[in-house]
Design a protein around this motif. Structure first.
Motif, PDB file in Angstrom:
ATOM      1  N   GLY A  50     -36.591  -4.708   8.171  1.00  0.00           N
ATOM      2  CA  GLY A  50     -35.613  -4.965   9.226  1.00  0.00           C
ATOM      3  C   GLY A  50     -34.452  -5.859   8.854  1.00  0.00           C
ATOM      4  O   GLY A  50     -33.433  -5.871   9.556  1.00  0.00           O
ATOM      5  N   ASP A  51     -34.559  -6.633   7.784  1.00  0.00           N
ATOM      6  CA  ASP A  51     -33.518  -7.611   7.466  1.00  0.00           C
ATOM      7  C   ASP A  51     -32.191  -6.946   7.091  1.00  0.00           C
ATOM      8  O   ASP A  51     -31.122  -7.366   7.567  1.00  0.00           O
ATOM      9  N   LEU A  52     -32.242  -5.922   6.247  1.00  0.00           N
ATOM     10  CA  LEU A  52     -31.010  -5.276   5.810  1.00  0.00           C
ATOM     11  C   LEU A  52     -30.332  -4.516   6.955  1.00  0.00           C
ATOM     12  O   LEU A  52     -29.107  -4.658   7.140  1.00  0.00           O
TER      13      LEU A  52
ATOM     14  N   VAL B 192     -14.828  -4.697  -7.603  1.00  0.00           N
ATOM     15  CA  VAL B 192     -16.075  -4.044  -7.200  1.00  0.00           C
ATOM     16  C   VAL B 192     -17.253  -4.897  -7.649  1.00  0.00           C
ATOM     17  O   VAL B 192     -17.327  -5.298  -8.811  1.00  0.00           O
ATOM     18  N   ARG B 193     -18.167  -5.157  -6.728  1.00  0.00           N
ATOM     19  CA  ARG B 193     -19.319  -6.010  -7.034  1.00  0.00           C
ATOM     20  C   ARG B 193     -20.605  -5.390  -6.491  1.00  0.00           C
ATOM     21  O   ARG B 193     -20.598  -4.729  -5.452  1.00  0.00           O
ATOM     22  N   TYR B 194     -21.702  -5.623  -7.214  1.00  0.00           N
ATOM     23  CA  TYR B 194     -23.019  -5.359  -6.661  1.00  0.00           C
ATOM     24  C   TYR B 194     -23.445  -6.586  -5.875  1.00  0.00           C
ATOM     25  O   TYR B 194     -23.326  -7.718  -6.353  1.00  0.00           O
ATOM     26  N   VAL B 195     -23.964  -6.374  -4.668  1.00  0.00           N
ATOM     27  CA  VAL B 195     -24.447  -7.477  -3.848  1.00  0.00           C
ATOM     28  C   VAL B 195     -25.855  -7.144  -3.353  1.00  0.00           C
ATOM     29  O   VAL B 195     -26.240  -5.976  -3.267  1.00  0.00           O
ATOM     30  N   ALA B 196     -26.610  -8.164  -3.035  1.00  0.00           N
ATOM     31  CA  ALA B 196     -27.937  -7.980  -2.455  1.00  0.00           C
ATOM     32  C   ALA B 196     -28.114  -8.989  -1.328  1.00  0.00           C
ATOM     33  O   ALA B 196     -27.555 -10.087  -1.375  1.00  0.00           O
ATOM     34  N   LEU B 197     -28.885  -8.597  -0.323  1.00  0.00           N
ATOM     35  CA  LEU B 197     -29.058  -9.448   0.852  1.00  0.00           C
ATOM     36  C   LEU B 197     -29.616 -10.809   0.483  1.00  0.00           C
ATOM     37  O   LEU B 197     -29.168 -11.829   0.986  1.00  0.00           O
TER      38      LEU B 197
ATOM     39  N   ALA C 281     -28.158  -8.080  -9.199  1.00  0.00           N
ATOM     40  CA  ALA C 281     -27.029  -8.319  -8.304  1.00  0.00           C
ATOM     41  C   ALA C 281     -26.630  -9.776  -8.475  1.00  0.00           C
ATOM     42  O   ALA C 281     -27.393 -10.680  -8.135  1.00  0.00           O
ATOM     43  N   ASP C 282     -25.467  -9.993  -9.042  1.00  0.00           N
ATOM     44  CA  ASP C 282     -25.020 -11.363  -9.315  1.00  0.00           C
ATOM     45  C   ASP C 282     -24.315 -12.001  -8.136  1.00  0.00           C
ATOM     46  O   ASP C 282     -23.963 -13.182  -8.189  1.00  0.00           O
ATOM     47  N   GLN C 283     -24.102 -11.231  -7.077  1.00  0.00           N
ATOM     48  CA  GLN C 283     -23.409 -11.758  -5.904  1.00  0.00           C
ATOM     49  C   GLN C 283     -24.325 -11.693  -4.690  1.00  0.00           C
ATOM     50  O   GLN C 283     -25.087 -10.744  -4.516  1.00  0.00           O
ATOM     51  N   GLY C 284     -24.220 -12.687  -3.842  1.00  0.00           N
ATOM     52  CA  GLY C 284     -24.986 -12.701  -2.610  1.00  0.00           C
ATOM     53  C   GLY C 284     -24.289 -11.912  -1.514  1.00  0.00           C
ATOM     54  O   GLY C 284     -23.229 -11.328  -1.707  1.00  0.00           O
ATOM     55  N   TRP C 285     -24.895 -11.904  -0.361  1.00  0.00           N
ATOM     56  CA  TRP C 285     -24.415 -11.137   0.782  1.00  0.00           C
ATOM     57  C   TRP C 285     -23.209 -11.833   1.400  1.00  0.00           C
ATOM     58  O   TRP C 285     -23.303 -12.952   1.877  1.00  0.00           O
ATOM     59  N   ALA C 286     -22.061 -11.159   1.410  1.00  0.00           N
ATOM     60  CA  ALA C 286     -20.848 -11.764   1.968  1.00  0.00           C
ATOM     61  C   ALA C 286     -19.918 -10.673   2.489  1.00  0.00           C
ATOM     62  O   ALA C 286     -18.806 -10.504   2.000  1.00  0.00           O
ATOM     63  N   PRO C 287     -20.329  -9.881   3.481  1.00  0.00           N
ATOM     64  CA  PRO C 287     -19.488  -8.776   3.963  1.00  0.00           C
ATOM     65  C   PRO C 287     -18.163  -9.247   4.553  1.00  0.00           C
ATOM     66  O   PRO C 287     -17.218  -8.456   4.631  1.00  0.00           O
TER      67      PRO C 287
ATOM     68  N   GLY D  93     -29.507 -12.029  -2.598  1.00  0.00           N
ATOM     69  CA  GLY D  93     -28.984 -12.278  -3.949  1.00  0.00           C
ATOM     70  C   GLY D  93     -28.421 -13.655  -4.113  1.00  0.00           C
ATOM     71  O   GLY D  93     -28.294 -14.405  -3.143  1.00  0.00           O
ATOM     72  N   PRO D  94     -28.092 -13.954  -5.384  1.00  0.00           N
ATOM     73  CA  PRO D  94     -28.281 -13.108  -6.576  1.00  0.00           C
ATOM     74  C   PRO D  94     -29.767 -12.927  -6.906  1.00  0.00           C
ATOM     75  O   PRO D  94     -30.550 -13.863  -6.785  1.00  0.00           O
ATOM     76  N   ARG D  95     -30.096 -11.707  -7.344  1.00  0.00           N
ATOM     77  CA  ARG D  95     -31.497 -11.446  -7.697  1.00  0.00           C
ATOM     78  C   ARG D  95     -31.617 -10.162  -8.507  1.00  0.00           C
ATOM     79  O   ARG D  95     -30.699  -9.355  -8.573  1.00  0.00           O
ATOM     80  N   ALA D  96     -32.795  -9.999  -9.128  1.00  0.00           N
ATOM     81  CA  ALA D  96     -33.076  -8.806  -9.922  1.00  0.00           C
ATOM     82  C   ALA D  96     -33.535  -7.679  -9.001  1.00  0.00           C
ATOM     83  O   ALA D  96     -34.211  -7.909  -7.987  1.00  0.00           O
ATOM     84  N   ILE D  97     -33.170  -6.456  -9.362  1.00  0.00           N
ATOM     85  CA  ILE D  97     -33.505  -5.262  -8.589  1.00  0.00           C
ATOM     86  C   ILE D  97     -34.137  -4.243  -9.531  1.00  0.00           C
ATOM     87  O   ILE D  97     -33.677  -4.056 -10.656  1.00  0.00           O
ATOM     88  N   THR D  98     -35.199  -3.578  -9.073  1.00  0.00           N
ATOM     89  CA  THR D  98     -35.741  -2.432  -9.796  1.00  0.00           C
ATOM     90  C   THR D  98     -35.427  -1.185  -8.993  1.00  0.00           C
ATOM     91  O   THR D  98     -35.837  -1.059  -7.842  1.00  0.00           O
ATOM     92  N   ALA D  99     -34.676  -0.276  -9.596  1.00  0.00           N
ATOM     93  CA  ALA D  99     -34.231   0.930  -8.902  1.00  0.00           C
ATOM     94  C   ALA D  99     -35.346   1.977  -8.869  1.00  0.00           C
ATOM     95  O   ALA D  99     -36.443   1.775  -9.406  1.00  0.00           O
ATOM     96  N   ALA D 100     -35.066   3.120  -8.243  1.00  0.00           N
ATOM     97  CA  ALA D 100     -36.084   4.128  -7.948  1.00  0.00           C
ATOM     98  C   ALA D 100     -36.802   4.647  -9.177  1.00  0.00           C
ATOM     99  O   ALA D 100     -38.010   4.909  -9.141  1.00  0.00           O
ATOM    100  N   PHE D 101     -36.090   4.789 -10.298  1.00  0.00           N
ATOM    101  CA  PHE D 101     -36.702   5.339 -11.504  1.00  0.00           C
ATOM    102  C   PHE D 101     -36.944   4.263 -12.558  1.00  0.00           C
ATOM    103  O   PHE D 101     -37.079   4.565 -13.737  1.00  0.00           O
ATOM    104  N   GLY D 102     -37.014   3.020 -12.122  1.00  0.00           N
ATOM    105  CA  GLY D 102     -37.424   1.938 -13.005  1.00  0.00           C
ATOM    106  C   GLY D 102     -36.317   1.163 -13.687  1.00  0.00           C
ATOM    107  O   GLY D 102     -36.596   0.227 -14.436  1.00  0.00           O
TER     108      GLY D 102
END
Length: 247
Positions: free
Chosen positions: A134-136, A79-84, A100-106, A86-95
């Motif tokens: 629109g990118d995601l 199981v991995r966190y990925v970002a479109l 995400a240490d993995q890039g987009w690779a569906p 990525g890798p990059r930092a994310i700030t979630a809804a409540f701070g």
């Protein structure tokens, strides 16, 4: 094996014994036994999608359930966190800040899980911002292929709707977004989880638990799902709609 892994494994084994009625020693022996070469299977590869403004509970619940499922099956689960971008930092809804240490690779995933977040705040980071950009949604539309199941929960389903993935398909989402989903062509079902084969959706902020438990049941078997429920002290709730279910 570090202390945290040891403790988690011991907890999982105890839960397996409770769920199946097998004593702890027998559960340990069964887990320790190597799988036969003829019975080996490729890992179940799960990518959980992150974006700015994603809801904390939406991303954490499926990640933890699916990661912990590795304790209840001989099949490896990755199981991995990925970002479109990525890798990059994310700030979630409540701070909450995470990375995400993995890039987009569906093309390297068997399950692609899309959380929601920020649908009530149209000007803030979250689902609306990703839809406007629109990118995601484009990337999600392009990700579809045989062998990939795309799953989404809560308002993450609206990202799939923007991608055209839910049009004409049975689906569900957070109750406040159902009218939008239906207006955009989704065949909305009044269910906690809707399984339409390569598209699985769930409604509500806490539905990540139920979505993930259903995916574990479907992909890894009933015993794995029961073991997880015992370990988590949480019983899957709500109706699961499938094509065989009454409409």
């Amino acid at each position: 094996m570090n202390r945290r892994t040891l403790l988690r494994t011991a907890t999982a084994l105890g839960a397996a014994g409770l769920a199946t009625g097998v004593p702890l020693d027998a559960a340990t022996a069964a887990t320790a036994a190597p799988a036969s070469p003829s019975g080996t299977r490729d890992p179940l590869r799960v990518h959980v999608v992150l974006f700015q403004g994603v809801e904390e509970l939406d991303l954490a619940a499926p990640y933890e359930v699916l990661s912990a499922s590795d304790h209840f099956t001989e099949r490896d689960v990755d199981v991995r966190y990925v970002a479109l971008d990525g890798p990059r930092a994310i700030t979630a809804a409540f701070g909450t800040r995470l990375r995400a240490d993995q890039g987009w690779a569906p093309e390297e995933a068997d399950l692609l899980v899309v959380p929601g977040g920020g649908y009530a705040r149209k000007e803030d980071p979250g689902v609306w911002a990703e839809i406007r950009r629109g990118d995601l949604p484009r990337a999600l539309a392009e990700a579809r292929r045989p062998g990939l199941t795309i799953a989404a929960l809560c308002t993450g389903v609206m990202l799939l709707s923007a991608a055209g993935v839910t049009r004409g398909r049975p689906c569900t989402t957070h109750h406040r977004a159902r009218a939008d989903l239906e207006q955009q062509g989704g065949l909305v079902k009044n269910a906690r989880v809707v399984d339409d084969g390569d598209l699985v959706t769930a409604g509500g902020v806490t539905s990540g638990l139920d979505l993930a438990l259903w995916l574990v049941r479907r992909e890894l078997g009933v015993d794995a799902a029961l073991g997880l429920e015992a370990m988590l002290e949480y019983e899957a709730r709500g109706t699961v709609w499938t094509p065989a279910s009454p409409s």
